[in-house]
Design a protein around this motif. Structure first.
Motif, mmCIF file in Angstrom:
data_model
loop_
_atom_site.group_PDB
_atom_site.id
_atom_site.type_symbol
_atom_site.label_atom_id
_atom_site.label_comp_id
_atom_site.label_asym_id
_atom_site.label_seq_id
_atom_site.Cartn_x
_atom_site.Cartn_y
_atom_site.Cartn_z
ATOM 1 N N ALA A 40 0.825 -1.206 0.000
ATOM 2 C CA ALA A 40 0.000 0.000 0.000
ATOM 3 C C ALA A 40 0.862 1.258 0.000
ATOM 4 O O ALA A 40 0.588 2.212 -0.736
ATOM 5 C CB ALA A 40 -0.938 -0.014 1.205
ATOM 6 N N GLU A 41 1.924 1.262 0.811
ATOM 7 C CA GLU A 41 2.815 2.425 0.860
ATOM 8 C C GLU A 41 3.529 2.636 -0.472
ATOM 9 O O GLU A 41 3.712 3.766 -0.914
ATOM 10 C CB GLU A 41 3.843 2.254 1.979
ATOM 11 C CG GLU A 41 3.272 2.407 3.372
ATOM 12 C CD GLU A 41 4.298 2.141 4.469
ATOM 13 O OE1 GLU A 41 5.507 2.045 4.156
ATOM 14 O OE2 GLU A 41 3.881 2.026 5.628
ATOM 15 N N ILE A 42 3.927 1.557 -1.116
ATOM 16 C CA ILE A 42 4.613 1.657 -2.412
ATOM 17 C C ILE A 42 3.674 2.221 -3.470
ATOM 18 O O ILE A 42 4.037 3.128 -4.225
ATOM 19 C CB ILE A 42 5.183 0.292 -2.834
ATOM 20 C CG1 ILE A 42 6.368 -0.068 -1.939
ATOM 21 C CG2 ILE A 42 5.583 0.286 -4.300
ATOM 22 C CD1 ILE A 42 6.818 -1.502 -2.049
ATOM 23 N N LEU A 43 2.437 1.710 -3.537
ATOM 24 C CA LEU A 43 1.492 2.207 -4.539
ATOM 25 C C LEU A 43 1.105 3.663 -4.265
ATOM 26 O O LEU A 43 0.947 4.453 -5.190
ATOM 27 C CB LEU A 43 0.259 1.314 -4.599
ATOM 28 C CG LEU A 43 0.518 -0.084 -5.158
ATOM 29 C CD1 LEU A 43 -0.761 -0.894 -5.198
ATOM 30 C CD2 LEU A 43 1.139 -0.021 -6.544
ATOM 31 N N GLU A 44 0.987 4.016 -3.007
ATOM 32 C CA GLU A 44 0.710 5.410 -2.653
ATOM 33 C C GLU A 44 1.872 6.306 -3.083
ATOM 34 O O GLU A 44 1.666 7.379 -3.653
ATOM 35 C CB GLU A 44 0.487 5.510 -1.144
ATOM 36 C CG GLU A 44 -0.052 6.830 -0.693
ATOM 37 C CD GLU A 44 -0.409 6.812 0.773
ATOM 38 O OE1 GLU A 44 -0.013 7.774 1.466
ATOM 39 O OE2 GLU A 44 -1.067 5.859 1.235
ATOM 40 N N SER A 45 3.087 5.869 -2.857
ATOM 41 C CA SER A 45 4.269 6.618 -3.280
ATOM 42 C C SER A 45 4.319 6.736 -4.803
ATOM 43 O O SER A 45 4.663 7.788 -5.344
ATOM 44 C CB SER A 45 5.527 5.924 -2.759
ATOM 45 O OG SER A 45 6.682 6.566 -3.220
ATOM 46 N N LEU A 46 3.963 5.664 -5.499
ATOM 47 C CA LEU A 46 3.936 5.665 -6.965
ATOM 48 C C LEU A 46 2.945 6.700 -7.481
ATOM 49 O O LEU A 46 3.268 7.494 -8.366
ATOM 50 C CB LEU A 46 3.561 4.273 -7.481
ATOM 51 C CG LEU A 46 3.270 4.161 -8.972
ATOM 52 C CD1 LEU A 46 4.554 4.310 -9.770
ATOM 53 C CD2 LEU A 46 2.603 2.851 -9.278
ATOM 54 N N ILE A 47 1.766 6.727 -6.901
ATOM 55 C CA ILE A 47 0.752 7.684 -7.345
ATOM 56 C C ILE A 47 1.204 9.108 -7.069
ATOM 57 O O ILE A 47 1.089 9.985 -7.927
ATOM 58 C CB ILE A 47 -0.601 7.380 -6.670
ATOM 59 C CG1 ILE A 47 -1.165 6.076 -7.253
ATOM 60 C CG2 ILE A 47 -1.579 8.532 -6.873
ATOM 61 C CD1 ILE A 47 -2.358 5.546 -6.519
ATOM 62 N N GLN A 48 1.750 9.347 -5.898
ATOM 63 C CA GLN A 48 2.222 10.693 -5.582
ATOM 64 C C GLN A 48 3.384 11.100 -6.477
ATOM 65 O O GLN A 48 3.512 12.265 -6.848
ATOM 66 C CB GLN A 48 2.597 10.784 -4.111
ATOM 67 C CG GLN A 48 1.377 10.709 -3.221
ATOM 68 C CD GLN A 48 1.716 10.643 -1.746
ATOM 69 O OE1 GLN A 48 2.870 10.527 -1.368
ATOM 70 N NE2 GLN A 48 0.694 10.715 -0.922
ATOM 71 N N GLU A 148 10.099 6.296 4.415
ATOM 72 C CA GLU A 148 9.143 6.007 3.349
ATOM 73 C C GLU A 148 9.787 5.252 2.199
ATOM 74 O O GLU A 148 11.009 5.120 2.137
ATOM 75 C CB GLU A 148 8.545 7.314 2.826
ATOM 76 C CG GLU A 148 9.586 8.232 2.211
ATOM 77 C CD GLU A 148 9.032 9.597 1.846
ATOM 78 O OE1 GLU A 148 7.841 9.857 2.055
ATOM 79 O OE2 GLU A 148 9.818 10.410 1.337
ATOM 80 N N TRP A 149 8.937 4.783 1.293
ATOM 81 C CA TRP A 149 9.415 4.143 0.077
ATOM 82 C C TRP A 149 9.695 5.226 -0.947
ATOM 83 O O TRP A 149 8.844 6.066 -1.228
ATOM 84 C CB TRP A 149 8.363 3.179 -0.461
ATOM 85 C CG TRP A 149 8.234 1.941 0.347
ATOM 86 C CD1 TRP A 149 7.351 1.708 1.352
ATOM 87 C CD2 TRP A 149 9.013 0.753 0.218
ATOM 88 N NE1 TRP A 149 7.537 0.441 1.859
ATOM 89 C CE2 TRP A 149 8.556 -0.170 1.179
ATOM 90 C CE3 TRP A 149 10.061 0.376 -0.617
ATOM 91 C CZ2 TRP A 149 9.092 -1.433 1.328
ATOM 92 C CZ3 TRP A 149 10.593 -0.892 -0.468
ATOM 93 C CH2 TRP A 149 10.119 -1.783 0.487
ATOM 94 N N VAL A 150 10.886 5.185 -1.518
ATOM 95 C CA VAL A 150 11.299 6.163 -2.520
ATOM 96 C C VAL A 150 11.442 5.431 -3.848
ATOM 97 O O VAL A 150 12.122 4.408 -3.935
ATOM 98 C CB VAL A 150 12.641 6.832 -2.121
ATOM 99 C CG1 VAL A 150 13.085 7.809 -3.185
ATOM 100 C CG2 VAL A 150 12.512 7.507 -0.769
ATOM 101 N N GLY A 151 10.773 5.972 -4.869
ATOM 102 C CA GLY A 151 10.773 5.286 -6.157
ATOM 103 C C GLY A 151 11.304 6.144 -7.275
ATOM 104 O O GLY A 151 11.415 7.361 -7.164
ATOM 105 N N ARG A 152 11.609 5.446 -8.356
ATOM 106 C CA ARG A 152 12.048 6.146 -9.569
ATOM 107 C C ARG A 152 11.628 5.321 -10.779
ATOM 108 O O ARG A 152 11.572 4.090 -10.728
ATOM 109 C CB ARG A 152 13.553 6.378 -9.559
ATOM 110 C CG ARG A 152 14.384 5.125 -9.626
ATOM 111 C CD ARG A 152 15.880 5.427 -9.491
ATOM 112 N NE ARG A 152 16.633 4.199 -9.495
ATOM 113 C CZ ARG A 152 17.183 3.644 -10.552
ATOM 114 N NH1 ARG A 152 17.079 4.217 -11.722
ATOM 115 N NH2 ARG A 152 17.859 2.512 -10.456
ATOM 116 N N LEU A 153 11.344 6.019 -11.849
ATOM 117 C CA LEU A 153 10.985 5.385 -13.111
ATOM 118 C C LEU A 153 12.253 4.858 -13.760
ATOM 119 O O LEU A 153 13.199 5.623 -13.955
ATOM 120 C CB LEU A 153 10.289 6.400 -14.022
ATOM 121 C CG LEU A 153 9.883 5.930 -15.406
ATOM 122 C CD1 LEU A 153 8.827 4.835 -15.318
ATOM 123 C CD2 LEU A 153 9.355 7.108 -16.208
ATOM 124 N N VAL A 154 12.306 3.572 -14.093
ATOM 125 C CA VAL A 154 13.511 3.013 -14.701
ATOM 126 C C VAL A 154 13.295 2.579 -16.148
ATOM 127 O O VAL A 154 14.256 2.425 -16.894
ATOM 128 C CB VAL A 154 14.075 1.828 -13.880
ATOM 129 C CG1 VAL A 154 14.597 2.291 -12.540
ATOM 130 C CG2 VAL A 154 13.071 0.709 -13.718
#
Length: 170
Positions: A40-48, A148-154
């Motif tokens: 849930a945290e990952i998908l929320e981070s993705l949307i944000q 938090e989970w930090v993401g990036r588009l790869v």
């Protein structure tokens, strides 16, 4: 004496097999399964990550497919202003309309990094035209920071998305 040797040999082989199945091998994550809360945290981070910039990858899409999404994640997605559709509802809607949605293809943990593969899909049957389907696929990587989970588009699709026509018999 040979029976005793064979017995010990078989016992040692069994012990090695059991030990190797219990211990993780080098390069594999110890837990390939994410908790519902982490997902849930990952998908929320993705949307944000995608709704903040003006030229986001999702564009104006505000619908998510509920396929491959857990219950906790679904509740958080709707709190962020997205609607959630069941796959059968999407299939029914695309028979008469054009529908745009985001579908999570996979979420998996690999060596401490969570890889999320998703697609932004536009498909359906416009008025007076054959049915079509267009899909743009993206891959994101997420790592847990202190809070938090930090993401990036790869990986993003090429510059020219191609659509495919879906031929149906009248």
């Amino acid at each position: 004496m040979s029976k005793m040797f064979i017995g010990r040999f078989v016992a040692s082989i069994l012990a090695l097999l059991i030990a190797s199945s219990v211990l993780p091998t080098h390069g594999q994550s110890q837990s390939g399964v994410l908790s519902d809360e982490d997902e849930a945290e990952i998908l929320e981070s993705l949307i944000q990550l995608e709704i903040k910039p003006l030229g986001s990858e999702f564009g104006s899409i505000r619908t998510f497919s509920s396929a491959n999404i857990g219950r906790v994640s679904a509740a958080r997605i709707t709190k962020l202003g997205f609607s959630l559709r069941e796959p059968r509802d999407i299939q029914r809607r695309r028979n008469d309309n054009v529908i745009e949605y985001v579908v999570i293809r996979t979420i998996h943990l690999r060596e401490g990094i969570v890889v999320v593969k998703l697609s932004a899909v536009m498909e359906g049957r416009p008025c007076f035209a054959p049915a079509f389907s267009m899909e743009r696929s993206f891959t994101y990587e997420f790592q847990k920071s202190a809070k938090e989970w930090v993401g990036r588009l790869v990986k993003r699709p090429g510059p020219f998305p191609f659509s495919k026509r879906v031929w149906t018999m009248p």
